[in-house]
Motif scaffolding. Structure first.
Motif, short mmCIF file in Angstrom:
data_model
loop_
_atom_site.label_atom_id
_atom_site.label_comp_id
_atom_site.label_asym_id
_atom_site.label_seq_id
_atom_site.Cartn_x
_atom_site.Cartn_y
_atom_site.Cartn_z
N ARG A 18 -4.34 4.41 3.22
CA ARG A 18 -4.79 4.76 1.87
C ARG A 18 -6.31 4.85 1.80
O ARG A 18 -6.84 5.62 1.01
CB ARG A 18 -4.31 3.70 0.86
CG ARG A 18 -2.80 3.56 0.75
CD ARG A 18 -2.14 4.88 0.49
NE ARG A 18 -0.69 4.75 0.30
CZ ARG A 18 0.12 5.81 0.26
NH1 ARG A 18 -0.34 7.04 0.39
NH2 ARG A 18 1.40 5.63 0.09
N ASN A 19 -6.98 4.03 2.58
CA ASN A 19 -8.44 3.96 2.51
C ASN A 19 -9.00 3.46 3.84
O ASN A 19 -9.09 2.25 4.07
CB ASN A 19 -8.83 3.01 1.36
CG ASN A 19 -10.34 2.92 1.19
OD1 ASN A 19 -11.10 3.52 1.95
ND2 ASN A 19 -10.76 2.15 0.21
N SER A 77 -6.50 2.81 -2.56
CA SER A 77 -7.50 3.86 -2.36
C SER A 77 -8.84 3.51 -3.00
O SER A 77 -9.89 3.85 -2.47
CB SER A 77 -7.05 5.19 -2.97
OG SER A 77 -5.80 5.55 -2.47
N TYR A 114 -1.27 0.07 6.81
CA TYR A 114 -0.94 0.73 5.54
C TYR A 114 -2.16 0.81 4.61
O TYR A 114 -2.36 1.81 3.93
CB TYR A 114 0.20 0.01 4.82
CG TYR A 114 1.52 0.03 5.56
CD1 TYR A 114 1.83 1.03 6.48
CD2 TYR A 114 2.49 -0.96 5.33
CE1 TYR A 114 3.05 1.04 7.15
CE2 TYR A 114 3.71 -0.95 5.98
CZ TYR A 114 3.98 0.04 6.90
OH TYR A 114 5.19 0.05 7.55
N PRO A 172 -0.33 3.38 -4.04
CA PRO A 172 -1.39 4.04 -3.26
C PRO A 172 -2.76 4.00 -3.91
O PRO A 172 -3.75 3.70 -3.24
CB PRO A 172 -0.88 5.47 -3.10
CG PRO A 172 0.23 5.64 -4.07
CD PRO A 172 0.79 4.29 -4.33
N PRO A 230 0.82 -1.23 0.00
CA PRO A 230 0.00 0.00 0.00
C PRO A 230 0.85 1.28 0.00
O PRO A 230 0.38 2.33 -0.43
CB PRO A 230 -0.82 -0.11 1.30
CG PRO A 230 -0.86 -1.57 1.60
CD PRO A 230 0.46 -2.12 1.14
#
Lengths: 220, 220
Positions: free
Chosen positions: B187-188, B157, B183, B153, B149
């Motif tokens: 990102r999300n 995401s 991680y 990215p 991640p």
């Protein structure tokens, strides 16, 4: 360790630009290896082990291309002490010759015999763009499976060398080295194949020897 | 099992086209899952195990996107007996909404609740193109490492669900599930994470349950 934000290439004719870069580097006695693979195949670990074997014999620089982050560049720089730069591709999935040239512009070429470009982790797009490298190599790791040359034909067609990495976990995966070799040679009969285990170091000496020979041939 | 040669999309506005496709599919009560991953992460094995758990409850179709070959489509078709079509991307590294639509045009939608699109093995480009899917999922396999991640990215995401596959080989790799989760959520924050082992089937029931819920929500 430097981080460079690479700009999108404006050159229409990448093949011509790649040939020019290759000639320029050869004229200065610099060998450029374009190293490609899937994400997580072990490029960084392989490079660290290889550089340790070669750094007393050659002046080496590494260019790490990634969408984001600098974990690999920091790892290589800390583990080997050699010139390392991080290239950020601005979201792009590959490097072309002009992007590679932007990275090389940040290296001290007078004191470099070998540049290793660690391309973006991707078996598709990097194979489509000639970076101007003197040779292409790729790492296929055992957990990915021996059928990858069937699914990603171009990657295996453009590579002079295929490193089969993570041989230590062979007992836990259905990976057939014989079939892998057969499929690689279907795509590229001239490709050399070297099984390695970057974690334990097994076989990495053979890759180092291959690189040393290539650099010597270029300088002849 | 059909093989379809996909033509390059001529639509300039992929996002609009993706929204249209998503609406059309929802109107017909069809859920489209876009499944992405690196090459060799175990998408096909995961799908076979999942389909076996779901095929008495849902009408499922699979679209296999690959640069070349049909090994995965044949495997899925033989193992599960469901509608399976192979999409050839003509060398392209991703599918967009129009390409996805070309594939869907070959399916019997009146008798389909769930379409699973196995996208091209690549952590970069497929994340950049909305396929018109109802949800995005990705498989990260243990041998690839928990740091992915950080390097890819966008992929993390855009995914509603991350399957962490090959948990059976955890003892042989330096994979930290806690760090992986940290991680992914960097990102999300909303991404769901389900550890699975497609080979042994462990955890696959949770993925099947997730899919069943999603299809039910769409049909409500």
């Amino acid at each position: 360790m430097k981080i460079i934000e690479i700009k999108k290439s404006v050159f229409a004719d990448n093949d011509r630009d790649a040939d020019e870069l290759r000639r320029e580097l050869a004229g200065r006695g610099v060998f450029l290896l374009n190293l490609m693979s899937s994400p997580g195949s072990g490029k960084t670990t392989t490079l660290i082990k290889t550089i340790k074997l070669l750094k007393d014999k050659l002046n080496i620089a590494v260019m790490e291309a990634d969408i984001d982050g600098d974990v690999d560049a920091v790892k290589i720089s800390e583990a080997t002490g050699i010139q390392t730069i991080q290239l950020h591709t601005g979201g792009m999935c590959h490097l072309d010759a002009e992007m590679t040239r932007q990275g090389i512009g940040n290296l001290d070429l007078d004191n470099t015999d070998l540049i290793i470009l660690e391309n973006v982790g991707n078996l598709v797009c990097p194979a489509e763009f000639d970076t101007g490298s003197s040779a292409n190599a790729m790492i296929l790791s055992v957990p990915e499976g021996h059928d990858k040359p069937l699914k990603y034909p171009l990657m295996f067609s453009v590579c002079n060398l295929v490193l089969v990495n993570k041989t230590d976990v062979m007992p836990y995966f259905d990976f057939d080295l014989g079939k892998c070799e057969e499929y690689v040679h279907m795509r590229n009969p001239k490709a050399q194949i070297i099984p390695i285990c970057a974690k334990t170091g097994e076989g990495v000496d053979k890759f180092a020897e291959w690189l040393l020979q290539k650099v010597k041939e270029l300088k002849r």
